[in-house]
Design a protein around this motif. Structure first.
Motif, PDB file in Angstrom:
ATOM      1  N   LEU A  65      -2.793 -10.048 -67.001  1.00 55.03           N
ATOM      2  CA  LEU A  65      -2.783 -10.277 -65.589  1.00 55.03           C
ATOM      3  C   LEU A  65      -2.809 -11.896 -65.048  1.00 55.03           C
ATOM      4  O   LEU A  65      -3.311 -12.512 -65.953  1.00 55.03           O
ATOM      5  CB  LEU A  65      -3.906  -9.585 -64.743  1.00 55.03           C
ATOM      6  CG  LEU A  65      -3.854  -8.208 -64.617  1.00 55.03           C
ATOM      7  CD1 LEU A  65      -5.157  -7.498 -64.181  1.00 55.03           C
ATOM      8  CD2 LEU A  65      -2.777  -7.288 -63.957  1.00 55.03           C
ATOM      9  N   ARG A  66      -2.238 -12.023 -63.963  1.00 55.26           N
ATOM     10  CA  ARG A  66      -2.142 -13.281 -63.340  1.00 55.26           C
ATOM     11  C   ARG A  66      -2.543 -13.085 -62.061  1.00 55.26           C
ATOM     12  O   ARG A  66      -1.964 -12.816 -61.137  1.00 55.26           O
ATOM     13  CB  ARG A  66      -0.589 -13.886 -63.566  1.00 55.26           C
ATOM     14  CG  ARG A  66      -0.870 -15.505 -63.149  1.00 55.26           C
ATOM     15  CD  ARG A  66       0.195 -16.406 -63.094  1.00 55.26           C
ATOM     16  NE  ARG A  66       1.424 -15.882 -62.007  1.00 55.26           N
ATOM     17  CZ  ARG A  66       2.386 -16.870 -61.719  1.00 55.26           C
ATOM     18  NH1 ARG A  66       2.546 -17.899 -62.506  1.00 55.26           N
ATOM     19  NH2 ARG A  66       3.151 -16.265 -60.927  1.00 55.26           N
ATOM     20  N   LEU A  67      -3.813 -13.889 -61.794  1.00 59.32           N
ATOM     21  CA  LEU A  67      -4.444 -14.091 -60.317  1.00 59.32           C
ATOM     22  C   LEU A  67      -3.746 -15.172 -59.781  1.00 59.32           C
ATOM     23  O   LEU A  67      -3.602 -16.268 -60.227  1.00 59.32           O
ATOM     24  CB  LEU A  67      -5.672 -14.136 -60.446  1.00 59.32           C
ATOM     25  CG  LEU A  67      -6.554 -12.938 -61.075  1.00 59.32           C
ATOM     26  CD1 LEU A  67      -7.783 -13.177 -61.116  1.00 59.32           C
ATOM     27  CD2 LEU A  67      -5.917 -11.501 -60.786  1.00 59.32           C
ATOM     28  N   SER A  68      -3.370 -15.101 -58.319  1.00 59.44           N
ATOM     29  CA  SER A  68      -3.047 -16.211 -57.653  1.00 59.44           C
ATOM     30  C   SER A  68      -4.003 -16.527 -56.479  1.00 59.44           C
ATOM     31  O   SER A  68      -4.601 -15.428 -56.079  1.00 59.44           O
ATOM     32  CB  SER A  68      -1.552 -15.982 -56.952  1.00 59.44           C
ATOM     33  OG  SER A  68      -0.589 -15.897 -58.050  1.00 59.44           O
ATOM     34  N   CYS A  69      -4.021 -17.723 -56.151  1.00 55.28           N
ATOM     35  CA  CYS A  69      -4.952 -18.099 -55.068  1.00 55.28           C
ATOM     36  C   CYS A  69      -4.149 -18.913 -54.158  1.00 55.28           C
ATOM     37  O   CYS A  69      -4.057 -19.977 -54.284  1.00 55.28           O
ATOM     38  CB  CYS A  69      -6.407 -18.628 -55.326  1.00 55.28           C
ATOM     39  SG  CYS A  69      -7.355 -19.297 -54.076  1.00 55.28           S
ATOM     40  N   ALA A  70      -3.635 -18.517 -52.803  1.00 58.25           N
ATOM     41  CA  ALA A  70      -2.930 -19.361 -52.156  1.00 58.25           C
ATOM     42  C   ALA A  70      -3.797 -20.256 -51.307  1.00 58.25           C
ATOM     43  O   ALA A  70      -4.827 -19.688 -50.694  1.00 58.25           O
ATOM     44  CB  ALA A  70      -1.943 -18.543 -51.125  1.00 58.25           C
ATOM     45  N   ALA A  71      -3.622 -21.569 -51.275  1.00 61.49           N
ATOM     46  CA  ALA A  71      -4.386 -22.432 -50.216  1.00 61.49           C
ATOM     47  C   ALA A  71      -3.504 -23.296 -49.596  1.00 61.49           C
ATOM     48  O   ALA A  71      -2.326 -23.201 -49.343  1.00 61.49           O
ATOM     49  CB  ALA A  71      -5.535 -23.367 -51.380  1.00 61.49           C
ATOM     50  N   SER A  72      -4.255 -24.337 -48.860  1.00 67.55           N
ATOM     51  CA  SER A  72      -3.565 -25.275 -47.982  1.00 67.55           C
ATOM     52  C   SER A  72      -3.174 -26.405 -48.738  1.00 67.55           C
ATOM     53  O   SER A  72      -3.760 -26.825 -50.124  1.00 67.55           O
ATOM     54  CB  SER A  72      -4.443 -25.736 -46.795  1.00 67.55           C
ATOM     55  OG  SER A  72      -5.617 -26.246 -47.154  1.00 67.55           O
ATOM     56  N   THR A  73      -2.417 -27.214 -48.006  1.00 65.44           N
ATOM     57  CA  THR A  73      -2.063 -28.471 -49.229  1.00 65.44           C
ATOM     58  C   THR A  73      -3.142 -29.530 -49.274  1.00 65.44           C
ATOM     59  O   THR A  73      -3.282 -30.008 -50.425  1.00 65.44           O
ATOM     60  CB  THR A  73      -0.891 -29.467 -48.288  1.00 65.44           C
ATOM     61  OG1 THR A  73       0.289 -28.226 -48.093  1.00 65.44           O
ATOM     62  CG2 THR A  73      -0.313 -30.546 -49.058  1.00 65.44           C
ATOM     63  N   GLU A  74      -3.964 -29.498 -48.381  1.00 65.15           N
ATOM     64  CA  GLU A  74      -5.029 -30.498 -48.470  1.00 65.15           C
ATOM     65  C   GLU A  74      -6.005 -29.894 -49.515  1.00 65.15           C
ATOM     66  O   GLU A  74      -6.364 -30.601 -50.475  1.00 65.15           O
ATOM     67  CB  GLU A  74      -5.858 -30.514 -47.143  1.00 65.15           C
ATOM     68  CG  GLU A  74      -7.021 -31.161 -47.247  1.00 65.15           C
ATOM     69  CD  GLU A  74      -8.060 -31.346 -46.095  1.00 65.15           C
ATOM     70  OE1 GLU A  74      -7.846 -30.595 -45.204  1.00 65.15           O
ATOM     71  OE2 GLU A  74      -8.969 -32.095 -45.941  1.00 65.15           O
ATOM     72  N   ILE A  75      -6.349 -28.603 -49.677  1.00 58.85           N
ATOM     73  CA  ILE A  75      -7.137 -28.004 -50.557  1.00 58.85           C
ATOM     74  C   ILE A  75      -6.702 -27.975 -52.079  1.00 58.85           C
ATOM     75  O   ILE A  75      -7.466 -28.625 -53.069  1.00 58.85           O
ATOM     76  CB  ILE A  75      -7.608 -26.580 -50.214  1.00 58.85           C
ATOM     77  CG1 ILE A  75      -8.517 -26.656 -48.761  1.00 58.85           C
ATOM     78  CG2 ILE A  75      -8.214 -25.825 -51.355  1.00 58.85           C
ATOM     79  CD1 ILE A  75      -8.705 -25.126 -48.525  1.00 58.85           C
ATOM     80  N   ILE A  76      -5.256 -27.857 -52.171  1.00 55.94           N
ATOM     81  CA  ILE A  76      -4.680 -27.819 -53.673  1.00 55.94           C
ATOM     82  C   ILE A  76      -4.873 -29.034 -53.959  1.00 55.94           C
ATOM     83  O   ILE A  76      -4.803 -29.459 -55.228  1.00 55.94           O
ATOM     84  CB  ILE A  76      -3.474 -27.259 -53.596  1.00 55.94           C
ATOM     85  CG1 ILE A  76      -2.940 -26.578 -55.024  1.00 55.94           C
ATOM     86  CG2 ILE A  76      -2.399 -28.088 -52.930  1.00 55.94           C
ATOM     87  CD1 ILE A  76      -3.902 -25.366 -55.289  1.00 55.94           C
ATOM     88  N   SER A  77      -4.607 -30.282 -53.142  1.00 54.52           N
ATOM     89  CA  SER A  77      -4.450 -31.620 -53.505  1.00 54.52           C
ATOM     90  C   SER A  77      -5.826 -32.015 -53.898  1.00 54.52           C
ATOM     91  O   SER A  77      -6.084 -33.062 -54.738  1.00 54.52           O
ATOM     92  CB  SER A  77      -3.478 -32.305 -52.685  1.00 54.52           C
ATOM     93  OG  SER A  77      -2.381 -31.903 -52.537  1.00 54.52           O
TER      94      SER A  77
END
Length: 122
Positions: A18-30
């Motif tokens: 399985l592949r889990l994804s976590c969508a975040a904001s630009t600030e958080i991911i960076s």
């Protein structure tokens, strides 16, 4: 304001992926340290993997060689690729983020997603 949204959980047989994804904001991911935790019924929340803002990944010994953490800054998404799944991997998986990177300690993270259920049958 929801800042982390997980998806990709489900039911799979042992040995599957399985592949889990976590969508975040630009600030958080960076700029944030991001991590995956899991919690099985009756057990404490366990750190699975974390990745620093500089893309340095760390994976728990219990899943090393089977799980991979990665992020895509362009898609502002954190991933957890899970292969060779075992019944003991069954848990709710959470995405978490924090400005400082202090390892996979749940108490060190202040931002959390709602969780996604992963069920592995034998």
């Amino acid at each position: 304001q929801v800042q982390l949204v997980e998806s990709g959980g489900g039911s799979v047989q042992a040995g599957g992926s399985l592949r889990l994804s976590c969508a975040a904001s630009t600030e958080i991911i960076s700029d944030y340290c991001m991590a995956w935790f899991r919690q099985a019924p009756g057990k404490e929340r366990e750190g699975v993997a974390y990745i620093s803002r500089f893309d340095s990944p760390n994976v728990a010994d219990s899943v090393k060689g089977r799980f991979t953490i990665a992020k895509d800054n362009a898609k502002t998404t954190l991933y957890l690729q899970m292969n060779s799944l075992k019944p003991e991997d069954t848990a709710i998986y959470y995405c978490a983020a924090e400005r400082g990177c202090l390892g996979a300690d749940a108490t060190a993270f202040s931002l959390w997603g709602q969780g996604t259920q992963v069920t592995v049958s034998s």
